[in-house]
Design an enzyme around this catalytic site. Structure first.
Site, PDB file in Angstrom:
ATOM      1  N   ASP A  37      15.635  13.463  21.035  1.00 15.89           N
ATOM      2  CA  ASP A  37      14.630  12.414  20.793  1.00 15.89           C
ATOM      3  C   ASP A  37      14.431  12.217  19.294  1.00 15.89           C
ATOM      4  OD1 ASP A  37      12.711  10.535  21.391  1.00 15.89           O
ATOM      5  OD2 ASP A  37      11.502  11.839  22.658  1.00 15.89           O
ATOM      6  N   CYS A 262      11.098   5.152  15.176  1.00 17.48           N
ATOM      7  CA  CYS A 262      12.081   4.102  14.974  1.00 17.48           C
ATOM      8  C   CYS A 262      11.970   3.599  13.546  1.00 17.48           C
ATOM      9  CB  CYS A 262      11.831   2.966  15.962  1.00 17.48           C
ATOM     10  SG  CYS A 262      12.950   1.612  15.684  1.00 17.48           S
ATOM     11  N   ASN A 271       7.900  12.778  18.016  1.00 19.03           N
ATOM     12  CA  ASN A 271       7.104  13.576  18.947  1.00 19.03           C
ATOM     13  C   ASN A 271       6.106  14.438  18.175  1.00 19.03           C
ATOM     14  OD1 ASN A 271      10.066  13.370  20.040  1.00 19.03           O
ATOM     15  ND2 ASN A 271       8.755  13.635  21.821  1.00 19.03           N
TER      16      ASN A 271
HETATM   17  P1  HMG Z   1      24.623  -0.866  31.574  1.00 17.59           P
HETATM   18  O1  HMG Z   1      25.125  -1.721  30.470  1.00 17.59           O
HETATM   19  O2  HMG Z   1      23.790  -1.490  32.652  1.00 17.59           O
HETATM   20  O3  HMG Z   1      25.808  -0.026  32.198  1.00 17.59           O
HETATM   21  O4  HMG Z   1      23.779   0.298  30.864  1.00 17.59           O
HETATM   22  P2  HMG Z   1      26.713  -0.359  33.453  1.00 17.59           P
HETATM   23  O5  HMG Z   1      26.362   0.617  34.521  1.00 17.59           O
HETATM   24  O6  HMG Z   1      26.660  -1.822  33.765  1.00 17.59           O
HETATM   25  O7  HMG Z   1      28.168  -0.029  32.878  1.00 17.59           O
HETATM   26  C1  HMG Z   1      28.737  -0.848  31.852  1.00 17.59           C
HETATM   27  C2  HMG Z   1      29.854  -0.090  31.140  1.00 17.59           C
HETATM   28  O8  HMG Z   1      29.289   1.021  30.456  1.00 17.59           O
HETATM   29  C3  HMG Z   1      30.906   0.490  32.086  1.00 17.59           C
HETATM   30  O9  HMG Z   1      32.149   0.465  31.376  1.00 17.59           O
HETATM   31  C4  HMG Z   1      30.503   1.928  32.234  1.00 17.59           C
HETATM   32  O10 HMG Z   1      31.576   2.820  32.527  1.00 17.59           O
HETATM   33  C5  HMG Z   1      29.943   2.229  30.871  1.00 17.59           C
HETATM   34  P3  HMG Z   1      33.279  -0.608  31.757  1.00 17.59           P
HETATM   35  O11 HMG Z   1      33.536  -0.378  33.213  1.00 17.59           O
HETATM   36  O12 HMG Z   1      32.631  -1.937  31.492  1.00 17.59           O
HETATM   37  O13 HMG Z   1      34.388  -0.252  30.833  1.00 17.59           O
HETATM   38  N1  HMG Z   1      28.943   3.281  30.964  1.00 17.59           N
HETATM   39  C6  HMG Z   1      28.940   4.420  30.227  1.00 17.59           C
HETATM   40  N2  HMG Z   1      29.742   4.886  29.264  1.00 17.59           N
HETATM   41  C7  HMG Z   1      29.426   6.089  28.742  1.00 17.59           C
HETATM   42  N3  HMG Z   1      28.378   6.845  29.162  1.00 17.59           N
HETATM   43  C8  HMG Z   1      27.552   6.393  30.101  1.00 17.59           C
HETATM   44  C9  HMG Z   1      27.808   5.137  30.664  1.00 17.59           C
HETATM   45  N4  HMG Z   1      27.190   4.418  31.622  1.00 17.59           N
HETATM   46  C10 HMG Z   1      27.875   3.304  31.787  1.00 17.59           C
HETATM   47  N5  HMG Z   1      26.517   7.147  30.515  1.00 17.59           N
HETATM   48  C11 HMG Z   1      22.832   2.510  30.893  1.00 17.59           C
HETATM   49  C12 HMG Z   1      23.048   1.220  31.664  1.00 17.59           C
HETATM   50  C13 HMG Z   1      21.844   3.352  31.656  1.00 17.59           C
HETATM   51  C14 HMG Z   1      24.164   3.237  30.753  1.00 17.59           C
HETATM   52  C15 HMG Z   1      22.298   2.169  29.471  1.00 17.59           C
HETATM   53  O14 HMG Z   1      21.166   1.363  29.637  1.00 17.59           O
HETATM   54  C16 HMG Z   1      21.931   3.368  28.660  1.00 17.59           C
HETATM   55  O15 HMG Z   1      22.791   4.137  28.243  1.00 17.59           O
HETATM   56  N6  HMG Z   1      20.612   3.557  28.388  1.00 17.59           N
HETATM   57  C17 HMG Z   1      20.149   4.721  27.642  1.00 17.59           C
HETATM   58  C18 HMG Z   1      19.036   4.337  26.729  1.00 17.59           C
HETATM   59  C19 HMG Z   1      18.537   5.590  26.027  1.00 17.59           C
HETATM   60  O16 HMG Z   1      19.248   6.574  25.858  1.00 17.59           O
HETATM   61  N7  HMG Z   1      17.255   5.559  25.584  1.00 17.59           N
HETATM   62  C20 HMG Z   1      16.667   6.680  24.898  1.00 17.59           C
HETATM   63  C21 HMG Z   1      16.389   7.840  25.806  1.00 17.59           C
HETATM   64  S1  HMG Z   1      14.940   7.638  26.811  1.00 17.59           S
HETATM   65  C22 HMG Z   1      13.644   8.158  25.783  1.00 17.59           C
HETATM   66  O17 HMG Z   1      13.828   8.362  24.617  1.00 17.59           O
HETATM   67  C23 HMG Z   1      12.283   8.408  26.389  1.00 17.59           C
HETATM   68  C24 HMG Z   1      11.985   9.903  26.519  1.00 17.59           C
HETATM   69  O18 HMG Z   1      12.025  10.536  25.266  1.00 17.59           O
HETATM   70  C25 HMG Z   1      10.588  10.108  27.143  1.00 17.59           C
HETATM   71  C26 HMG Z   1       9.482   9.308  26.467  1.00 17.59           C
HETATM   72  O19 HMG Z   1       9.335   9.375  25.249  1.00 17.59           O
HETATM   73  O20 HMG Z   1       8.769   8.616  27.194  1.00 17.59           O
HETATM   74  C27 HMG Z   1      12.996  10.597  27.428  1.00 17.59           C
HETATM   75 MG    MG Z   2      10.403  10.549  23.790  1.00 22.16          MG
END
Ligand code: HMG
Ligand code: MG
Length: 323
Positions: A37, A262, A271
């Site tokens: 994070d 950010c 955090n």
């Molecule tokens: P999407 O674009 O909808 O993915 O993203 P998709 O399922 O349509 O797939 C599109 C392409 O991406 C495909 O490739 C997949 O294979 C590839 P293609 O067939 O077109 O060649 N793909 C991947 N490649 C590598 N690794 C993967 C992956 N998944 C799909 N895992 C997705 C959907 C969920 C992947 C995207 O939205 C994403 O990665 N989101 C993550 C965002 C993120 O990390 N945010 C920060 C963390 S959350 C946070 O910080 C909050 C927290 O701290 C708690 C709080 O503070 O409240 C936890």
């Molecule tokens: Mg967080």
């Protein structure tokens, strides 16, 4: 014991006096999220070797749960594109856990391939954040997570479930308590062993924390299944943590040096700083297993790597004299 890092104005011993408070757990598990994070929003990509050293130093300081990285789409979070390489660099240390974020089956395949033994899925508590963070609706996110949790459990992995925007959402405003509990319930029913309740934008206040935790308890979810994850945007993270501890929660997410936030949104912060929590727990006589001096040195070193001072008030207080 006298701390070696100390600010003469902070306290002559560099330690808080111990005055145990009532109604607190005897021990708190600190879930350190600095490497994930904390770093995920850094605009300049941090060397994988630096991340590995950061994690190793944190483990050396006694932190036993280190969220290392995320197997998310590298286009969405370029900073974590080196997840496989990073896991390969982590030296095994007895008793230290390295959970990783996994959003979907593709992420799980990658995490398993890299040898991860513990994962965390991350659900949104609101429609708006599900769309922006996961490219899914609130309902679609569960369909995405369900096979991940099922397969991970079948492989013997521990699974945590995050719920984000538990106390407020920047697009929707207030978030109904029942909605948050319903999301959490679905994650537990899916097979998550623990829920981490995220105040993603740092708008919670202590009474609100107590009422959300009480709502989980009324829904039959024990506080032993809950963790709290406070961002410190409005300076409430430590007060909110104390409210959560008094409500029976004993697992707290923090980031060393208060890393995070950010760089493109001036008011967003990281955090709760791990050092700030450790100082408070020391003063309350609550066990945590962390060596504060070693942790502060690690945060000072990491601040040097990032080229800006630590946001942690305790890091600043304990190092100001030396500077
Ligand atoms: P999407 O674009 O909808 O993915 O993203 P998709 O399922 O349509 O797939 C599109 C392409 O991406 C495909 O490739 C997949 O294979 C590839 P293609 O067939 O077109 O060649 N793909 C991947 N490649 C590598 N690794 C993967 C992956 N998944 C799909 N895992 C997705 C959907 C969920 C992947 C995207 O939205 C994403 O990665 N989101 C993550 C965002 C993120 O990390 N945010 C920060 C963390 S959350 C946070 O910080 C909050 C927290 O701290 C708690 C709080 O503070 O409240 C936890
Ligand atoms: Mg967080």
């Amino acid at each position: 014991m006298t701390r070696t890092l100390k600010h003469p104005l902070a306290h002559p011993l560099g330690l808080p006096d111990v005055h145990p408070g009532g109604g607190l757990p005897e021990r708190v598990t600190i879930w350190e999220v600095g490497a994930r994070d904390g770093l995920q929003n850094e605009p300049a990509v941090v060397d994988t070797a630096v991340k590995a050293e950061f994690l190793d130093r944190l483990a050396g300081a006694g932190l036993a749960v280190l969220e290392a990285t995320g197997f998310v789409h590298p286009r969405w979070v370029p900073q974590l594109a080196d997840a496989e390489e990073l896991l390969a660099l982590l030296a095994p240390r007895g008793g230290v856990r390295y959970p990783v974020l996994v959003p979907n089956e593709r992420g799980l395949d990658r995490a398993l391939g890299a040898g991860a033994t513990e994962i965390a899925i991350f659900a949104a508590g609101t429609e708006s954040f599900a769309a922006r963070n996961l490219n899914r609706t609130l309902d679609e996110q569960f369909a995405m997570f369900d096979p991940v949790v099922g397969r991970a459990r079948a492989e013997g992995l521990r699974v945590r479930g995050y719920v984000s925007m538990c106390w407020g959402d920047p697009w929707e405003g207030p978030v109904p308590v029942d909605q948050v509990v319903a999301v959490g319930r679905r994650l537990l029913d899916m097979g998550c062993g623990q829920l981490s309740l995220g105040d993603t934008i740092g708008v919670a206040t202590p009474g609100h924390v107590e009422s959300l935790i009480a709502a989980f308890v009324r829904a039959g979810i024990e506080t032993s299944a809950l963790a709290v994850h406070f961002h410190d945007t409005y300076g409430q993270a430590l007060s909110n943590t104390l409210a959560a501890l008094r409500s029976g929660v004993s697992c707290v997410d923090t980031s060393a040096g208060g890393l995070g936030g950010c760089p493109h949104a001036a008011s967003a912060t990281g955090n709760l700083a791990t050092e700030d929590l450790v100082w408070m727990l020391d003063g309350l006589g609550v066990a945590h297993g962390v060596d504060l001096d070693a942790l502060v040195r690690t945060s000072v070193w990491m601040a040097g790597q990032l080229g800006r001072p630590s946001a942690s008030r305790v890091v600043r207080a304990l190092t100001a004299a030396a500077g």
